[in-house]
Design an enzyme around this catalytic site. Structure first.
Site, PDB file in Angstrom:
ATOM      1  N   ASP A   1       0.953  -1.230   0.174  1.00 60.98           N
ATOM      2  CA  ASP A   1      -0.142  -0.028   0.021  1.00 60.98           C
ATOM      3  C   ASP A   1       0.983   1.203   0.013  1.00 60.98           C
ATOM      4  O   ASP A   1       2.072   1.077   0.085  1.00 60.98           O
ATOM      5  CB  ASP A   1      -0.956  -0.029   1.250  1.00 60.98           C
TER       6      ASP A   1
ATOM      7  N   ASP B   1      -0.248   5.004   0.642  1.00 65.58           N
ATOM      8  CA  ASP B   1      -0.718   6.250   1.409  1.00 65.58           C
ATOM      9  C   ASP B   1      -0.786   5.568   3.004  1.00 65.58           C
ATOM     10  O   ASP B   1      -1.650   4.776   3.352  1.00 65.58           O
ATOM     11  CB  ASP B   1      -2.380   6.739   1.310  1.00 65.58           C
TER      12      ASP B   1
ATOM     13  N   THR C   1      -2.261   0.892  -4.518  1.00 67.70           N
ATOM     14  CA  THR C   1      -2.570   2.271  -4.279  1.00 67.70           C
ATOM     15  C   THR C   1      -3.955   2.516  -4.845  1.00 67.70           C
ATOM     16  O   THR C   1      -4.235   2.683  -6.181  1.00 67.70           O
ATOM     17  CB  THR C   1      -1.480   3.176  -4.117  1.00 67.70           C
TER      18      THR C   1
ATOM     19  N   LYS D   1     -10.314  -0.615  -3.231  1.00 68.18           N
ATOM     20  CA  LYS D   1     -10.169  -1.363  -2.006  1.00 68.18           C
ATOM     21  C   LYS D   1     -11.518  -0.944  -0.978  1.00 68.18           C
ATOM     22  O   LYS D   1     -12.047   0.380  -1.280  1.00 68.18           O
ATOM     23  CB  LYS D   1      -9.044  -0.883  -1.065  1.00 68.18           C
TER      24      LYS D   1
ATOM     25  N   ASP E   1      -2.008  -0.334   6.205  1.00 70.23           N
ATOM     26  CA  ASP E   1      -2.194   0.432   7.450  1.00 70.23           C
ATOM     27  C   ASP E   1      -3.678   0.740   7.792  1.00 70.23           C
ATOM     28  O   ASP E   1      -3.730   1.340   8.734  1.00 70.23           O
ATOM     29  CB  ASP E   1      -1.176   1.847   7.084  1.00 70.23           C
TER      30      ASP E   1
END
Length: 227
Positions: A19, A21, A119, A151, A176
């Site tokens: 990922d 960000d 991403t 996502k 995250d």
């Protein structure tokens, strides 16, 4: 024919899927600043709580929430471009790397294990960040404007694994957020979660660490054995 390294070696990963960000770079504050700037521009209100609800989402979904939350007349596609204008301007000034991320990327490359970037940001935001990394750091790049379903749908991670020529079940995803972890988990990846701005719920394919700082490829390879 797969281009991935042989995985007969115990604990060896077929690939690492990253990922961006909040995981590779701490750009969430950039997105929040862009959201507040839009609210100020149009005389709307926005809160930290609303901002945190956007973390990890597909950009178009975030734009829909911004439209609803701020009561804007603009189409979500227009709001996406406004958000991107704000964050691209910030990231071109400074890329805020997460502790240990670049060092770990370097070691993974030295091990000959392919990496993919997965991403929900769009290509024009990803570009300035990739410019700060050695060419070829990521063998595959999947951005939010490349997939039909963002996502938490598994499509982004399935797309990355397929492009690398490896089964998603033999990869490790680094995430995250709950949204990202759900996406990777649904694709069959083992998920290494390093929480940042939002708490992430436990999951059967999730392993938690406090930081990437000091982590080695050997540490990553061991994560799958904890599932």
């Amino acid at each position: 024919m797969s281009n991935a390294p042989e995985t007969d070696e115990p604990g060896r990963l077929a690939a690492v899927l990253w990922d961006m960000d909040g995981t590779l770079v701490d750009t969430e504050p950039y997105w929040v600043a862009a959201e507040y700037a839009i609210a100020e521009r149009f005389g709307a209100t926005w809160s930290e709580e609303q901002a945190m609800q956007l973390v990890g989402n597909a950009l178009i979904e975030s734009a829909r929430l911004v439209k609803e939350g701020m009561g804007l007349p603009h189409e979500p596609e227009e709001i996406v471009e406004m958000l991107l204008d704000g964050v691209v301007e910030q990231v071109e000034r400074e890329v805020p790397w997460r502790p240990g991320a670049r060092e770990l990327l370097t070691e993974i490359a030295e091990q000959g294990v392919p990496c993919a970037l997965v991403t929900m940001s769009y290509a024009r935001f990803v570009g300035p960040i990739l410019e700060q990394l050695p060419e070829g750091t990521f063998k595959v790049i999947v951005t939010g404007d490349m997939v039909r379903n963002g996502k938490p749908h598994p499509e982004p991670y399935l797309t990355a694994a397929a492009a690398l020529g490896v089964p998603a079940e033999e990869t490790l995803a680094v995430e995250d957020s709950n949204t990202g972890a759900r996406s990777a988990e649904a694709a069959g990846c083992t998920v290494l979660v390093v929480e940042n701005h939002v708490p992430v719920a436990p999951g059967e394919r999730r392993v938690f660490r406090d930081t990437l700082e000091g982590m080695t490829y050997a540490d990553l390879a061991k994560v799958s054995s904890e599932i």
